[in-house]
Design a protein around this motif. Sequence first.
Motif, PDB file in Angstrom:
ATOM      1  N   PRO A  42      33.247  41.541  35.904  1.00 10.01           N
ATOM      2  CA  PRO A  42      31.873  41.472  36.107  1.00 10.01           C
ATOM      3  C   PRO A  42      31.430  41.473  37.606  1.00 10.01           C
ATOM      4  O   PRO A  42      32.122  40.655  38.447  1.00 10.01           O
ATOM      5  N   ALA A  43      30.195  41.921  37.889  1.00  8.08           N
ATOM      6  CA  ALA A  43      29.627  41.546  39.233  1.00  8.08           C
ATOM      7  C   ALA A  43      29.015  39.986  39.342  1.00  8.08           C
ATOM      8  O   ALA A  43      29.174  39.197  38.418  1.00  8.08           O
ATOM      9  N   GLU A  44      28.742  39.718  40.596  1.00 10.64           N
ATOM     10  CA  GLU A  44      28.154  38.408  40.609  1.00 10.64           C
ATOM     11  C   GLU A  44      27.131  37.913  39.680  1.00 10.64           C
ATOM     12  O   GLU A  44      27.013  36.872  39.496  1.00 10.64           O
ATOM     13  N   ASN A  45      26.173  38.954  39.513  1.00  7.81           N
ATOM     14  CA  ASN A  45      25.144  38.630  38.275  1.00  7.81           C
ATOM     15  C   ASN A  45      25.723  38.671  37.059  1.00  7.81           C
ATOM     16  O   ASN A  45      24.824  38.848  36.161  1.00  7.81           O
ATOM     17  N   ASP A  46      26.970  38.651  36.421  1.00  5.34           N
ATOM     18  CA  ASP A  46      27.731  38.643  35.276  1.00  5.34           C
ATOM     19  C   ASP A  46      27.154  40.066  34.550  1.00  5.34           C
ATOM     20  O   ASP A  46      27.122  40.137  33.322  1.00  5.34           O
ATOM     21  N   THR A  47      27.121  41.112  35.274  1.00  2.70           N
ATOM     22  CA  THR A  47      26.831  42.565  34.723  1.00  2.70           C
ATOM     23  C   THR A  47      28.343  43.377  34.776  1.00  2.70           C
ATOM     24  O   THR A  47      29.026  43.167  35.874  1.00  2.70           O
ATOM     25  N   PHE A  48      28.311  44.381  33.892  1.00  2.59           N
ATOM     26  CA  PHE A  48      29.621  45.272  34.045  1.00  2.59           C
ATOM     27  C   PHE A  48      29.046  46.459  33.790  1.00  2.59           C
ATOM     28  O   PHE A  48      28.477  46.861  32.689  1.00  2.59           O
ATOM     29  N   GLN A  49      29.360  47.632  34.608  1.00  2.74           N
ATOM     30  CA  GLN A  49      28.697  48.768  34.310  1.00  2.74           C
ATOM     31  C   GLN A  49      29.839  49.798  33.793  1.00  2.74           C
ATOM     32  O   GLN A  49      30.908  50.073  34.772  1.00  2.74           O
ATOM     33  N   GLU A  50      29.978  50.085  32.638  1.00  6.15           N
ATOM     34  CA  GLU A  50      31.039  50.977  32.005  1.00  6.15           C
ATOM     35  C   GLU A  50      30.910  52.422  32.565  1.00  6.15           C
ATOM     36  O   GLU A  50      30.664  53.262  31.986  1.00  6.15           O
ATOM     37  N   THR A  51      31.710  52.502  33.677  1.00  3.82           N
ATOM     38  CA  THR A  51      31.973  54.014  34.284  1.00  3.82           C
ATOM     39  C   THR A  51      33.093  53.903  34.949  1.00  3.82           C
ATOM     40  O   THR A  51      33.275  52.914  35.679  1.00  3.82           O
ATOM     41  N   ARG A  52      33.953  54.972  35.118  1.00  4.21           N
ATOM     42  CA  ARG A  52      34.948  55.205  35.660  1.00  4.21           C
ATOM     43  C   ARG A  52      34.743  55.395  37.230  1.00  4.21           C
ATOM     44  O   ARG A  52      35.790  55.040  38.231  1.00  4.21           O
ATOM     45  N   TYR A  53      33.611  55.591  37.563  1.00  3.22           N
ATOM     46  CA  TYR A  53      33.165  55.687  39.241  1.00  3.22           C
ATOM     47  C   TYR A  53      32.976  54.378  39.635  1.00  3.22           C
ATOM     48  O   TYR A  53      32.537  54.295  40.965  1.00  3.22           O
ATOM     49  N   ASN A  54      32.846  53.252  38.891  1.00  4.22           N
ATOM     50  CA  ASN A  54      32.633  51.920  39.515  1.00  4.22           C
ATOM     51  C   ASN A  54      33.781  51.163  39.653  1.00  4.22           C
ATOM     52  O   ASN A  54      34.429  50.224  39.024  1.00  4.22           O
ATOM     53  N   VAL A  55      34.531  51.663  40.644  1.00  2.00           N
ATOM     54  CA  VAL A  55      35.788  51.366  41.484  1.00  2.00           C
ATOM     55  C   VAL A  55      35.923  49.830  41.442  1.00  2.00           C
ATOM     56  O   VAL A  55      36.997  49.167  40.784  1.00  2.00           O
ATOM     57  N   PRO A  56      35.167  49.070  41.937  1.00  2.00           N
ATOM     58  CA  PRO A  56      35.475  47.624  42.157  1.00  2.00           C
ATOM     59  C   PRO A  56      35.289  46.974  40.779  1.00  2.00           C
ATOM     60  O   PRO A  56      35.998  45.724  40.642  1.00  2.00           O
ATOM     61  N   GLN A  57      34.664  47.264  40.022  1.00  2.00           N
ATOM     62  CA  GLN A  57      34.533  46.624  38.806  1.00  2.00           C
ATOM     63  C   GLN A  57      35.792  47.135  37.456  1.00  2.00           C
ATOM     64  O   GLN A  57      35.927  46.328  36.587  1.00  2.00           O
ATOM     65  N   SER A  58      35.974  48.376  37.568  1.00  2.00           N
ATOM     66  CA  SER A  58      36.726  49.225  36.465  1.00  2.00           C
ATOM     67  C   SER A  58      38.254  49.569  37.010  1.00  2.00           C
ATOM     68  O   SER A  58      38.681  50.265  36.152  1.00  2.00           O
ATOM     69  N   GLU A  59      38.663  49.036  38.243  1.00  2.00           N
ATOM     70  CA  GLU A  59      40.192  49.608  38.380  1.00  2.00           C
ATOM     71  C   GLU A  59      41.217  48.303  38.245  1.00  2.00           C
ATOM     72  O   GLU A  59      40.930  47.207  38.626  1.00  2.00           O
ATOM     73  N   PRO A  60      41.880  48.570  37.499  1.00  2.00           N
ATOM     74  CA  PRO A  60      43.219  47.796  37.217  1.00  2.00           C
ATOM     75  C   PRO A  60      44.112  47.882  38.498  1.00  2.00           C
ATOM     76  O   PRO A  60      44.483  48.906  39.063  1.00  2.00           O
ATOM     77  N   THR A  61      44.423  46.679  39.060  1.00  2.00           N
ATOM     78  CA  THR A  61      45.248  46.716  40.214  1.00  2.00           C
ATOM     79  C   THR A  61      46.354  45.591  39.969  1.00  2.00           C
ATOM     80  O   THR A  61      46.387  44.953  39.256  1.00  2.00           O
ATOM     81  N   ILE A  62      47.365  46.009  41.046  1.00  2.00           N
ATOM     82  CA  ILE A  62      48.618  45.175  40.964  1.00  2.00           C
ATOM     83  C   ILE A  62      48.415  43.690  41.089  1.00  2.00           C
ATOM     84  O   ILE A  62      48.790  42.774  40.526  1.00  2.00           O
ATOM     85  N   TYR A  63      47.432  43.379  42.104  1.00  2.00           N
ATOM     86  CA  TYR A  63      47.235  42.050  42.489  1.00  2.00           C
ATOM     87  C   TYR A  63      46.368  41.360  41.542  1.00  2.00           C
ATOM     88  O   TYR A  63      46.343  40.054  41.556  1.00  2.00           O
ATOM     89  N   ILE A  64      45.948  42.054  40.580  1.00  2.00           N
ATOM     90  CA  ILE A  64      45.164  41.285  39.399  1.00  2.00           C
ATOM     91  C   ILE A  64      45.894  41.184  38.440  1.00  2.00           C
ATOM     92  O   ILE A  64      46.154  39.952  37.708  1.00  2.00           O
TER      93      ILE A  64
END
Length: 77
Positions: A42-64
Amino acid sequence: MVGFGQTLPRKIHQRGSVIPSMDKHPQHMQCHEGYFAIVGGPAENDTFQETRYNVPQSEPTIYINAPFVGVLAYFKV
């Protein structure tokens, strides 16, 4: 972490990271039939935008995901 059970994110940025390869599973698969990973969250205000284009919130990464898998592997032993 965003979502749990039936509310987990379905539109993550890297589709290939949640769908098994066609070599291993040649039959037709939907997005929700693949594997799951932890996404940015989620973002700092505890929201989550359900879209593939929202890379910072919706991307799985190795470091996570790597530390999480490492902890699970530790408890499996």
